[in-house]
Each structure stands twice: as structure tokens, then as C-alpha cells.
Design an enzyme around this catalytic site. Structure first.
Site, PDB file in Angstrom:
ATOM      1  N   TYR A 143      -7.779  -4.814   3.003  1.00  0.00           N
ATOM      2  CA  TYR A 143      -7.330  -6.170   2.660  1.00  0.00           C
ATOM      3  C   TYR A 143      -8.302  -7.232   3.160  1.00  0.00           C
ATOM      4  CZ  TYR A 143      -2.543  -5.338   0.949  1.00  0.00           C
ATOM      5  OH  TYR A 143      -1.442  -4.995   0.221  1.00  0.00           O
ATOM      6  N   LYS A 194      -6.137   9.284   5.333  1.00  0.00           N
ATOM      7  CA  LYS A 194      -6.786  10.074   4.280  1.00  0.00           C
ATOM      8  C   LYS A 194      -8.067  10.636   4.873  1.00  0.00           C
ATOM      9  CE  LYS A 194      -7.013  11.570   0.023  1.00  0.00           C
ATOM     10  NZ  LYS A 194      -6.040  12.521  -0.572  1.00  0.00           N
ATOM     11  N   ASP A 226      -1.272  11.023   0.415  1.00  0.00           N
ATOM     12  CA  ASP A 226      -0.668  11.547  -0.825  1.00  0.00           C
ATOM     13  C   ASP A 226       0.499  12.467  -0.491  1.00  0.00           C
ATOM     14  OD1 ASP A 226      -2.565  13.264   0.290  1.00  0.00           O
ATOM     15  OD2 ASP A 226      -3.336  13.981  -1.631  1.00  0.00           O
ATOM     16  N   ASP A 250       1.332  -0.776   2.753  1.00  0.00           N
ATOM     17  CA  ASP A 250       1.878  -1.595   1.666  1.00  0.00           C
ATOM     18  C   ASP A 250       2.605  -0.691   0.670  1.00  0.00           C
ATOM     19  OD1 ASP A 250       2.226  -3.913  -0.004  1.00  0.00           O
ATOM     20  OD2 ASP A 250       0.590  -3.160  -1.255  1.00  0.00           O
ATOM     21  N   ASP A 254       6.999   0.189   0.400  1.00  0.00           N
ATOM     22  CA  ASP A 254       7.794  -0.037  -0.813  1.00  0.00           C
ATOM     23  C   ASP A 254       8.558   1.224  -1.197  1.00  0.00           C
ATOM     24  OD1 ASP A 254       7.070  -2.685  -1.141  1.00  0.00           O
ATOM     25  OD2 ASP A 254       6.568  -2.460  -3.262  1.00  0.00           O
TER      26      ASP A 254
HETATM   27  C1  IPM Z   1       3.792  -7.192   1.091  1.00  0.00           C
HETATM   28  C2  IPM Z   1       3.259  -7.797  -0.175  1.00  0.00           C
HETATM   29  C3  IPM Z   1       1.949  -8.495   0.157  1.00  0.00           C
HETATM   30  C4  IPM Z   1       0.961  -7.458   0.626  1.00  0.00           C
HETATM   31  C5  IPM Z   1       1.369  -9.341  -0.995  1.00  0.00           C
HETATM   32  C6  IPM Z   1       2.389 -10.348  -1.515  1.00  0.00           C
HETATM   33  C7  IPM Z   1       0.105 -10.038  -0.603  1.00  0.00           C
HETATM   34  O1  IPM Z   1       3.113  -6.828  -1.158  1.00  0.00           O
HETATM   35  O2  IPM Z   1       4.073  -7.957   2.039  1.00  0.00           O
HETATM   36  O3  IPM Z   1       3.940  -5.972   1.133  1.00  0.00           O
HETATM   37  O4  IPM Z   1       0.303  -6.795  -0.177  1.00  0.00           O
HETATM   38  O5  IPM Z   1       0.855  -7.286   1.842  1.00  0.00           O
HETATM   39 MG    MG Z   2       3.869  -4.931  -0.608  1.00  0.00          MG
END
Ligand code: IPM
Ligand code: MG
Length: 360
Positions: A143, A194, A226, A250, A254
């Protein structure tokens, strides 16, 4: 004398203002119960900041954040700003807030609440009892690594570049947070990398292994990313605490969030070595339902609980909020995103009121 805290509120975009209003009401009640005084100061971030000032993180916002004990953020972004150049996107505001405040440790819990187990898309027996914490590195890795950009090669072709890089000290500090977190939970830490392909991951694995010598009470394992993604869906109960780099975190956070089926319930904390942390729901700004009193305020409220626990060291007040959230669910109150047969549908404000009643 009541303990005083200065809290910067960043409502942001979409449903942000509605859910943060509920969290303020909840904090006021908590303040009375626990003799805490909150001094709220509000500032702009994301799309609303772009509209008002031309930048997603105005200097004034950053200054207010730095001069506070904690920052409570709602959500940023929306279709309206999706086509702006990268440096003007709402997301850029959030990324520079994280990096300017040095928030290298992102804690993202994913817990299956028994009341909401049917919201998961996975079978009950797979997800029942899931209770994990993803510790994501937040200010390094691909990032933020240099060089980055879109460059033109000698042959005139464009080439996009990002760099995944970690120094030993960056790995060590997130590793320590993760071991400490695991120590307070189930004493199991899984480090995800990884390292079969990437040197940066090899260094990550070496450092985490080295650090584990100071945490012999925590059982350490390593997975390739993975495989970790596969294991999260196959048998999520094997995980207690996961530590990983920015991009992998990230993605995996999710996936972990979706195991619960109710992303509208999940809070997060971003912490630095010193200074205020930022506490925000995992979900986004949901522009499609903004301003309609349909949003689920519970992730925002649970983020306020994380703020009390990790930012202000007020665990009893945090416990109280978390218990009240369970109570409203037991009373069968639901917002649209977690609604199911036989439950009572509430709007955002009504859910806030039910929660305040449960706090009493
Ligand atoms: C998160 C989001 C952010 C990230 C975006 C909105 C920049 O997806 O907080 O997970 O990628 O960190
Ligand atoms: Mg995110």
C-alpha cells in the site's frame, strides 16, 4: 471528578452521519453511567471533505484528530467521487489519516453471534462458535512501498508499479501487537504470508518466528495466504488470532467478516504506538441507503466499544455496550441487513433507541 475525553468524530459520507449520531447518543448514556465526560469535535473526511474543501483529508481534520484522545470514524466514499484522480479520492483521505497518525496495527474481530448464525452463507456447523481476530499491518507493505506509479518504458509502453516492502522493525512491532493480542485471547497465533514466492514474506516469517521465542505461551503457526483463504472458508474455527501484512489482511479480513454474514455488525480498531487510535465499522458508506434511516448502527456502536476498550482503557464501559448489543438481538430487533422471519424490523434511529433502553 469525571474522567474527560476529547473525541474527534468523522462522520464521512453516505450512511456515516446517521450511524455516528446513534453512537454519540450511546456514548452520552455510557458517560453518565461510568462518570466519563466526552467532548466531541466533528471534522470532515472523504467525499464530504472533497466537496467542502477540495481535499479528502483537510489539514484541519488531521490537526483535530491529533489533538484528541480517540477518533471515531463512520465511513467514506460514494459513486460521486469514484472517478476523481487517485490523490483526490475519499480512500486517499483514509489512507493518509492512517499513515499520518502512525496507525500500524489494525484489529478486526470476526465473531459469530448465536442470534445471527443464520445470516451466514456457510453451514451452521462450520461457523458456529467462530471467534477470531485479524491483526492487519496497516501502514506498510504494498500500500505504501516505493517506487510506485505508472511509468513509460523505453518502448513507449506504460508500466504500473507498486512495491511490497517491510523492514524488520515494521514486522516486529505488528508481530508484538499480534502476540499480545493472542495472549489475551485463545493463545493461538497464525501468521499468514507468501514466503514460498516473496522475499518480503520470507523476512516476515523469519521475524515472527524469532519473536515467538518471547511468547512461548502462544502457539504459533504459519500459512501461505492462498491456503489461509481456503482454510478460512473450510474450517474457520481453527483460527484464533491471525497476523498478516497490509494487502493480505485487507483481503482476508473481508473473507473473515463475511463468515459472519453480517458485515453491518463488525467494528475495527486502528492503533499506533502513541497518540489516538481510529475506531470505525468494517462496512462502507452504503450510498444506496443513505439518508433513509435504514442503516444498521451496531457496527458503529461496537466501534465505540472498541474505542473504550483499546483507546481509552475503559473495559467495563465497553463490556456494557457489547452486552446491550446482544440484548437487543435477543429481543429480536433487527435492521434490514440482518432481518429474518419472525423478527422485528427497526430503522437506524429506532435501533439506537432500543440499544439505549438496553443499556439502562
Ligand atoms: C479497508 C478498505 C480500505 C483498504 C480502502 C477503502 C482504502 O478496503 O479498510 O479494508 O484497502 O484498506
Ligand atoms: Mg478492505
Amino acid at each position: 471528578m469525571a474522567q474527560q475525553y476529547r473525541i474527534t468524530l468523522l462522520p464521512g459520507d453516505g450512511i456515516g452521519p446517521e450511524i455516528i449520531a446513534v453512537a454519540i447518543d450511546v456514548l452520552k448514556v455510557i458517560g453518565e453511567k461510568f462518570a466519563l465526560t466526552f467532548k466531541f469535535q466533528e471534522a470532515l473526511i472523504g467525499g464530504s471533505a472533497i466537496d467542502a474543501t477540495g481535499e479528502p483529508l483537510p489539514p484541519k481534520t488531521l490537526e483535530l484528530c491529533k489533538n484528541s484522545d480517540a477518533v471515531l470514524l463512520a465511513a467514506i466514499g460514494g459513486y460521486k467521487w469514484d472517478t476523481l484522480p487517485r490523490h483526490l479520492r475519499p480512500e486517499t483521505g483514509l489512507l493518509s489519516l492512517r499513515s499520518s497518525l502512525g496507525l500500524f496495527a489494525n484489529l478486526r474481530p470476526a465473531t459469530i453471534l448465536p442470534q445471527l448464525i443464520d445470516a451466514s452463507t456457510l453451514k451452521r456447523e462450520v461457523v458456529e462458535g467462530v471467534d477470531m481476530m485479524v491483526v492487519r499491518e496497516l501502514t506498510g507493505g504494498v500500500y505504501f512501498g516505493q517506487p510506485r506509479g505508472i511509468f513509460t518504458t523505453e518502448t513507449g509502453e506504460r508500466r504500473g508499479v507498486n512495491t511490497m516492502a517491510y523492514t524488520e522493525s515494521e514486522i516486529d512491532r505488528i508481530g508484538k501487537v499480534a502476540f499480545e493480542t493472542a495472549r489475551k485471547r485463545g493463545k493461538k497465533l497464525c501468521s499468514v504470508d507468501k514466503s514460498n514466492v516473496l522475499e518480503v514474506s520470507q523476512l516476515w516469517r523469519d521475524r515472527i518466528t524469532e519473536l515467538s521465542k518471547d511468547y512461548t505461551d502462544v502457539e504459533l503457526s504459519h500459512l501461505y495466504v492462498d491456503n489461509a483463504a481456503m482454510q478460512l472458508v473450510r474450517n474457520p474455527k481453527q483460527f484464533d488470532t491471525i497476523v498478516t501484512s497490509n494487502l493480505f489482511g485487507d483481503i482476508l479480513s473481508d473473507a473473515a467478516a463475511m463468515l459472519t454474514g453480517s458485515i453491518g455488525m463488525l467494528p475495527s480498531a486502528s492503533l499506533g504506538a502513541l497518540g489516538p487510535g481510529v475506531f470505525e465499522p468494517v462496512h462502507g458508506s452504503a450510498p444506496d441507503i443513505a439518508g433513509q434511516d435504514k442503516a444498521n448502527p451496531l457496527a458503529q456502536i461496537l466501534s465505540a466499544a472498541m474505542m473504550l476498550r483499546y483507546g481509552l482503557d475503559q473495559p467495563a464501559a465497553a463490556d456494557r455496550i457489547e452486552q446491550a448489543v446482544l440484548k437487543v438481538l435477543d429481543q429480536n430487533y433487527r435492521t434490514g441487513d440482518i432481518m429474518s422471519d419472525g423478527k422485528t424490523l427497526l430503522g437506524c434511529q429506532a435501533m439506537g433507541q432500543a440499544l439505549i433502553k438496553a443499556l439502562m
